[in-house]
Write a protein that holds these residues in place. Structure first.
Motif, PDB file in Angstrom:
ATOM      1  N   THR A   1      -5.356  13.774   3.659  1.00 18.69           N
ATOM      2  CA  THR A   1      -4.087  13.324   3.081  1.00 18.69           C
ATOM      3  C   THR A   1      -4.131  13.374   1.562  1.00 18.69           C
ATOM      4  O   THR A   1      -3.165  13.792   0.916  1.00 18.69           O
ATOM      5  N   THR A   2      -5.236  12.937   0.974  1.00 17.77           N
ATOM      6  CA  THR A   2      -5.357  12.965  -0.484  1.00 17.77           C
ATOM      7  C   THR A   2      -5.338  14.398  -1.006  1.00 17.77           C
ATOM      8  O   THR A   2      -4.643  14.704  -1.982  1.00 17.77           O
TER       9      THR A   2
ATOM     10  N   LEU B   1       0.829  -1.213   0.000  1.00 15.28           N
ATOM     11  CA  LEU B   1       0.000   0.000   0.000  1.00 15.28           C
ATOM     12  C   LEU B   1       0.862   1.262   0.000  1.00 15.28           C
ATOM     13  O   LEU B   1       0.514   2.262  -0.643  1.00 15.28           O
ATOM     14  N   ILE B   2       1.985   1.234   0.716  1.00 15.45           N
ATOM     15  CA  ILE B   2       2.894   2.389   0.676  1.00 15.45           C
ATOM     16  C   ILE B   2       3.468   2.550  -0.728  1.00 15.45           C
ATOM     17  O   ILE B   2       3.591   3.670  -1.246  1.00 15.45           O
TER      18      ILE B   2
ATOM     19  N   LEU C   1       0.882   4.116  -2.821  1.00 18.57           N
ATOM     20  CA  LEU C   1       0.772   5.535  -2.525  1.00 18.57           C
ATOM     21  C   LEU C   1       1.848   6.341  -3.245  1.00 18.57           C
ATOM     22  O   LEU C   1       1.574   7.399  -3.827  1.00 18.57           O
TER      23      LEU C   1
ATOM     24  N   ALA D   1      -1.790  15.733  -0.625  1.00 13.11           N
ATOM     25  CA  ALA D   1      -0.867  15.085  -1.561  1.00 13.11           C
ATOM     26  C   ALA D   1      -1.037  15.635  -2.975  1.00 13.11           C
ATOM     27  O   ALA D   1      -0.051  15.850  -3.696  1.00 13.11           O
TER      28      ALA D   1
ATOM     29  N   ALA E   1       1.089   6.478  -6.918  1.00 12.31           N
ATOM     30  CA  ALA E   1      -0.006   7.397  -7.210  1.00 12.31           C
ATOM     31  C   ALA E   1       0.487   8.832  -7.294  1.00 12.31           C
ATOM     32  O   ALA E   1       0.055   9.601  -8.164  1.00 12.31           O
TER      33      ALA E   1
ATOM     34  N   ILE F   1      -4.379   7.151  -4.451  1.00 12.75           N
ATOM     35  CA  ILE F   1      -4.013   7.698  -3.148  1.00 12.75           C
ATOM     36  C   ILE F   1      -5.133   7.470  -2.141  1.00 12.75           C
ATOM     37  O   ILE F   1      -4.897   7.053  -1.001  1.00 12.75           O
TER      38      ILE F   1
ATOM     39  N   ALA G   1      -5.169   3.796  -1.128  1.00  4.98           N
ATOM     40  CA  ALA G   1      -4.032   3.446  -0.271  1.00  4.98           C
ATOM     41  C   ALA G   1      -4.215   3.993   1.134  1.00  4.98           C
ATOM     42  O   ALA G   1      -3.955   3.298   2.126  1.00  4.98           O
ATOM     43  N   VAL G   2      -4.679   5.233   1.244  1.00  5.76           N
ATOM     44  CA  VAL G   2      -4.869   5.843   2.563  1.00  5.76           C
ATOM     45  C   VAL G   2      -5.996   5.147   3.311  1.00  5.76           C
ATOM     46  O   VAL G   2      -5.905   4.916   4.529  1.00  5.76           O
TER      47      VAL G   2
ATOM     48  N   LEU H   1      -4.692   1.509   4.350  1.00  4.11           N
ATOM     49  CA  LEU H   1      -3.415   1.366   5.035  1.00  4.11           C
ATOM     50  C   LEU H   1      -3.594   1.275   6.543  1.00  4.11           C
ATOM     51  O   LEU H   1      -2.790   0.644   7.234  1.00  4.11           O
TER      52      LEU H   1
ATOM     53  N   SER I   1     -10.713  12.733   3.161  1.00  4.09           N
ATOM     54  CA  SER I   1      -9.291  12.404   3.294  1.00  4.09           C
ATOM     55  C   SER I   1      -8.473  13.668   3.082  1.00  4.09           C
ATOM     56  O   SER I   1      -8.278  14.098   1.947  1.00  4.09           O
TER      57      SER I   1
END
Length: 232
Positions: free
Chosen positions: A61-62, A10-11, A14, A65, A17, A202, A205-206, A209, A59
């Motif tokens: 994080t998305t 998954l990392i 990420l 990112a 992506a 992304i 994966a987030v 994870l 998210s």
């Protein structure tokens, strides 16, 4: 071992992506990429986009990112990414409130969950109320980030990443596969589809994870905590 393999996979997804989104912005060309982020010229609009984007996809994080990748690709300036990032941190407060609402059937549990989410909400809202006005007037975050980047990139003790781009070599197969899959579309829609695919990867994966990390680490962390503070 299977759990750790899933975490590593998954990392890796990420990182791939992020590279896919970067190639998508590069494929758009300078003018088209800048047009996509023309709203970032207005800090309040960028802030709103960060909030709404995070609320919609749940998210931060998305959202962050994508903003960082756009800056790295040259499609978005650093000063335009700062309001988006601050907005993403505020938008994630909606997620904690939604989680707290799942305990609404139990009054005691709901009070505890709402109290925890309120702490998170106040932290992010206070950070926005403090940093955003200061950034609008004096731009300290932009200046500090520029100074830190110049200091790190110009330092002799930090090796030049261009000389050993291991990440690019590792992600190239997945990156090329996505680009080939979208190359049959027009020159404008192809890069756009590439960016959308990268953003979805992304998000996936987030989302997934956290589950293997929880299974692998929460139980062990609890044992260490009990040994450290005692069972009482």
């Amino acid at each position: 071992m299977l759990g750790w393999c899933g975490v590593v996979g998954l990392i890796y997804l990420l990182i791939c992506a992020v590279s896919i989104i970067s190639r998508g912005f590069a494929g758009l060309g300078g003018d088209a990429a800048h047009t996509m982020f023309a709203f970032a010229a207005h800090p309040w609009v960028g802030l709103s986009v960060g909030v709404l984007g995070t609320v919609l996809i749940q998210s931060s994080t998305t959202t962050t990112a994508i903003a960082v990748t756009a800056v790295g690709s040259g499609a978005l300036p650093v000063e335009g990414a700062i309001p988006i990032t601050l907005g993403a941190n505020v938008g994630t407060t909606v997620t904690t409130s939604l989680v707290a609402l799942t305990f609404i059937g139990d009054r005691a549990a709901f009070r505890r969950a709402l109290g925890a989410s309120t702490v998170h909400d106040f932290y992010n809202w206070l950070a926005l109320l403090i940093f955003f006005p200061i950034e609008l007037v004096w731009h300290p975050l932009e200046r500090v980030s520029d100074a830190l980047t110049d200091a790190l990139y110009g330092a002799d003790w930090l090796p030049n990443p261009a000389h050993f781009n291991v990440v690019r070599a590792a992600t190239r197969p997945v990156e090329h596969a996505v680009i080939q899959a979208t190359s049959h579309v027009s020159s404008t829609l192809g890069p756009l589809f590439t960016i959308v695919i990268g953003a979805l990867l992304i998000l996936v994966a987030v989302r997934y994870l956290g589950k293997p990390l929880k299974l692998l680490m929460v139980g062990r962390a609890r044992e260490v905590l009990i040994k450290a503070v005692g069972r009482d």
